[in-house]
Design a protein around this motif. Structure first.
Motif, PDB file in Angstrom:
ATOM      1  N   SER A  17       0.823  -1.216   0.000  1.00  0.00           N
ATOM      2  CA  SER A  17       0.000   0.000   0.000  1.00  0.00           C
ATOM      3  C   SER A  17       0.851   1.256   0.000  1.00  0.00           C
ATOM      4  N   ALA A  18       1.924   1.266   0.798  1.00  0.00           N
ATOM      5  CA  ALA A  18       2.780   2.454   0.876  1.00  0.00           C
ATOM      6  C   ALA A  18       3.465   2.730  -0.454  1.00  0.00           C
ATOM      7  N   MET A  19       3.973   1.681  -1.098  1.00  0.00           N
ATOM      8  CA  MET A  19       4.671   1.891  -2.366  1.00  0.00           C
ATOM      9  C   MET A  19       3.704   2.209  -3.498  1.00  0.00           C
ATOM     10  N   GLU A  20       2.476   1.717  -3.392  1.00  0.00           N
ATOM     11  CA  GLU A  20       1.447   2.144  -4.345  1.00  0.00           C
ATOM     12  C   GLU A  20       1.191   3.638  -4.207  1.00  0.00           C
ATOM     13  N   GLU A  21       1.118   4.116  -2.962  1.00  0.00           N
ATOM     14  CA  GLU A  21       0.894   5.542  -2.736  1.00  0.00           C
ATOM     15  C   GLU A  21       2.086   6.361  -3.228  1.00  0.00           C
ATOM     16  N   GLU A  52     -11.744   6.119  12.629  1.00  0.00           N
ATOM     17  CA  GLU A  52     -12.731   6.574  13.604  1.00  0.00           C
ATOM     18  C   GLU A  52     -12.399   7.964  14.131  1.00  0.00           C
ATOM     19  N   LEU A  53     -11.158   8.403  13.959  1.00  0.00           N
ATOM     20  CA  LEU A  53     -10.775   9.769  14.302  1.00  0.00           C
ATOM     21  C   LEU A  53     -11.021  10.737  13.144  1.00  0.00           C
ATOM     22  N   GLY A  54     -11.660  10.239  12.101  1.00  0.00           N
ATOM     23  CA  GLY A  54     -12.027  11.091  10.974  1.00  0.00           C
ATOM     24  C   GLY A  54     -10.987  11.179   9.880  1.00  0.00           C
ATOM     25  N   ILE A  55      -9.980  10.321   9.914  1.00  0.00           N
ATOM     26  CA  ILE A  55      -8.912  10.349   8.907  1.00  0.00           C
ATOM     27  C   ILE A  55      -9.212   9.317   7.835  1.00  0.00           C
ATOM     28  N   ASP A  56      -9.410   9.766   6.610  1.00  0.00           N
ATOM     29  CA  ASP A  56      -9.575   8.838   5.494  1.00  0.00           C
ATOM     30  C   ASP A  56      -8.423   9.039   4.520  1.00  0.00           C
ATOM     31  N   ILE A  57      -8.392   8.241   3.480  1.00  0.00           N
ATOM     32  CA  ILE A  57      -7.237   8.272   2.575  1.00  0.00           C
ATOM     33  C   ILE A  57      -7.121   9.612   1.854  1.00  0.00           C
ATOM     34  N   GLU A  58      -8.233  10.231   1.490  1.00  0.00           N
ATOM     35  CA  GLU A  58      -8.169  11.503   0.775  1.00  0.00           C
ATOM     36  C   GLU A  58      -7.664  12.625   1.673  1.00  0.00           C
ATOM     37  N   SER A  59      -8.172  12.694   2.909  1.00  0.00           N
ATOM     38  CA  SER A  59      -7.706  13.749   3.813  1.00  0.00           C
ATOM     39  C   SER A  59      -6.242  13.541   4.177  1.00  0.00           C
ATOM     40  N   ALA A  60      -5.821  12.285   4.322  1.00  0.00           N
ATOM     41  CA  ALA A  60      -4.418  12.011   4.642  1.00  0.00           C
ATOM     42  C   ALA A  60      -3.512  12.377   3.470  1.00  0.00           C
ATOM     43  N   ARG A  61      -3.930  12.074   2.259  1.00  0.00           N
ATOM     44  CA  ARG A  61      -3.143  12.472   1.084  1.00  0.00           C
ATOM     45  C   ARG A  61      -3.001  13.987   1.010  1.00  0.00           C
ATOM     46  N   LEU A  62      -4.091  14.707   1.282  1.00  0.00           N
ATOM     47  CA  LEU A  62      -4.050  16.170   1.232  1.00  0.00           C
ATOM     48  C   LEU A  62      -3.100  16.716   2.297  1.00  0.00           C
ATOM     49  N   ALA A  63      -3.137  16.142   3.496  1.00  0.00           N
ATOM     50  CA  ALA A  63      -2.246  16.601   4.556  1.00  0.00           C
ATOM     51  C   ALA A  63      -0.783  16.384   4.170  1.00  0.00           C
ATOM     52  N   VAL A  64      -0.481  15.250   3.552  1.00  0.00           N
ATOM     53  CA  VAL A  64       0.894  14.975   3.115  1.00  0.00           C
ATOM     54  C   VAL A  64       1.326  15.992   2.066  1.00  0.00           C
ATOM     55  N   ARG A  65       0.444  16.275   1.115  1.00  0.00           N
ATOM     56  CA  ARG A  65       0.772  17.249   0.063  1.00  0.00           C
ATOM     57  C   ARG A  65       1.025  18.633   0.664  1.00  0.00           C
ATOM     58  N   SER A  80       4.308  24.758  -6.658  1.00  0.00           N
ATOM     59  CA  SER A  80       3.241  23.800  -6.378  1.00  0.00           C
ATOM     60  C   SER A  80       3.695  22.421  -6.848  1.00  0.00           C
ATOM     61  N   LEU A  81       3.423  21.440  -6.030  1.00  0.00           N
ATOM     62  CA  LEU A  81       3.780  20.084  -6.413  1.00  0.00           C
ATOM     63  C   LEU A  81       2.884  19.617  -7.550  1.00  0.00           C
ATOM     64  N   PRO A  82       3.400  18.800  -8.466  1.00  0.00           N
ATOM     65  CA  PRO A  82       2.553  18.285  -9.547  1.00  0.00           C
ATOM     66  C   PRO A  82       1.436  17.411  -8.993  1.00  0.00           C
ATOM     67  N   ALA A  83       0.318  17.413  -9.672  1.00  0.00           N
ATOM     68  CA  ALA A  83      -0.823  16.613  -9.229  1.00  0.00           C
ATOM     69  C   ALA A  83      -0.475  15.129  -9.257  1.00  0.00           C
ATOM     70  N   ALA A  84      -0.965  14.418  -8.261  1.00  0.00           N
ATOM     71  CA  ALA A  84      -0.728  12.974  -8.214  1.00  0.00           C
ATOM     72  C   ALA A  84      -1.532  12.286  -9.303  1.00  0.00           C
ATOM     73  N   GLY A  85      -0.992  11.209  -9.819  1.00  0.00           N
ATOM     74  CA  GLY A  85      -1.669  10.435 -10.847  1.00  0.00           C
ATOM     75  C   GLY A  85      -2.196   9.129 -10.292  1.00  0.00           C
ATOM     76  N   PRO A  86      -2.532   8.194 -11.153  1.00  0.00           N
ATOM     77  CA  PRO A  86      -3.016   6.888 -10.699  1.00  0.00           C
ATOM     78  C   PRO A  86      -1.883   6.049 -10.123  1.00  0.00           C
ATOM     79  N   ILE A  87      -2.234   4.990  -9.452  1.00  0.00           N
ATOM     80  CA  ILE A  87      -1.249   4.049  -8.931  1.00  0.00           C
ATOM     81  C   ILE A  87      -0.616   3.300 -10.099  1.00  0.00           C
ATOM     82  N   VAL A  88       0.723   3.339 -10.177  1.00  0.00           N
ATOM     83  CA  VAL A  88       1.434   2.665 -11.275  1.00  0.00           C
ATOM     84  C   VAL A  88       2.480   1.693 -10.738  1.00  0.00           C
TER      85      VAL A  88
END
Length: 328
Positions: A17-21, A52-65, A80-88
């Motif tokens: 999962s981490a390397m996919e991200e 359960e603390l309200g952290i989902d994958i989209e909010s976590a990705r945004l926080a990292v960016r 600005s960082l380039p937009a992320a693409g699909p998992i490759v």
């Protein structure tokens, strides 16, 4: 479950999962922030605590960016960082962990530690660089709050009862969390046209002559190439596969039966998806079931059982990863 096995399976799952991200942003090294993203979508208690603390994958990705952009700005770089693409990840290679991420994973399975995702999360929120604390602050929580919530979940967990066994059949089961509503996940795993997207032995399915209903049968073909473009080598008797939709109970259950019509000695395999709504998405339980061979073949099979279990675990791992990846 044996601690060593649990730690190995956790490391394998989190690494994927981490390397996919990391692959979404063109990176080849997975670091602590990618480990946090992987923990957000794990089916283990660590993932439940974060969600359960309200952290989902989209909010976590945004926080990292946002954190990366802040770090660049602190260095006087306005960009600005380039937009992320699909998992490759599956189409590329050369991925690895950073040393600090590798060291953290090693500590999570060290003396007195379980090596599961909860142990990894505890090590992660305590890491000294401050990166994870900053990310959690952006996500509206703190390392202490995460640890407290994780303690509460782990204390409430009861020992699960054994999976029911069917006479004459062997089964293996795995759980996967998917960041999507139950209805969307069910539509994916119950659609014959999408079978090649999660079943690695099938590259294409001819769905033109049959409706997607229970007891319908389709013919699948083995893939000619791997996701990275390399050709595959498949025995002639394993190139065709019959696919039958055995059960379709919307939105909680889908059962598929796979056979090799040209391989008389190959055992049919049943793949079952059981779906349940969970905080932030869907909990998917995947079960593989196959007939035990009778007579002398069963005696031979006993000696090969550890190998068979490993192969089936890898298949479960691939199926679960493919379903999760579809919705990320």
């Amino acid at each position: 479950m044996n601690k060593l096995v649990r730690a190995a399976q956790t490391s394998q799952s989190l690494s994927l999962s981490a390397m996919e991200e990391a692959s979404r942003t063109g990176q080849r090294e997975a670091d602590l922030e990618h480990l946090l993203l992987a923990l957000v979508i794990t089916d283990q208690s660590a993932g439940r605590a974060l969600r359960e603390l309200g952290i989902d994958i989209e909010s976590a990705r945004l926080a990292v960016r946002q954190q990366h952009e802040t770090q660049l700005a602190a260095l006087g770089i306005e960009a600005s960082l380039p937009a992320a693409g699909p998992i490759v990840f599956h189409e590329t290679d050369g991925y690895t962990w950073t040393k600090r991420a590798t060291d953290l994973l090693a500590r999570s399975s060290g003396r007195g530690r379980a090596g599961d995702a909860a142990a990894v999360l505890r090590e992660l929120v305590a890491e000294p660089s401050g990166l994870i604390a900053d990310l959690l602050q952006r996500l509206g929580t703190t390392p202490a709050e995460v640890t407290t919530h994780l303690d509460r979940i782990d204390a409430a967990c009861e020992t699960s009862s054994p999976r029911p066994q069917t006479n004459g059949r062997a089964t293996m089961t795995s759980d996967t969390f998917v960041s999507a509503p139950v209805e969307q996940v069910w539509s994916f795993v119950s659609d014959p046209a999408r079978v090649p997207d999660w079943e690695p032995s099938i590259g294409e399915v001819d769905t033109t002559d049959h409706e997607a209903r229970v007891d319908s049968v389709w013919e699948g073909r083995a893939p000619g190439h791997r996701p990275d473009g390399r050709p595959t080598k498949v025995r002639p008797d394993f190139r065709r596969r019959t696919i039958e939709l055995v059960t379709a109970q919307q939105p909680e259950r889908a059962v598929w039966r796979f056979t090799y019509p040209d391989a008389a000695n190959a055992s049919p395999i049943t793949t079952t998806f059981n779906l349940a709504a969970a905080t932030g998405g869907t909990q998917v339980t995947i079960t593989l079931s196959w007939s035990r061979r009778p007579g002398w073949r069963r005696v031979v099979g006993i000696a090969l059982r550890p190998v068979q279990k490993f192969v089936m675990w890898m298949l479960l791992f691939q199926i679960g990863g493919a379903v999760s990846r579809e919705f990320r």
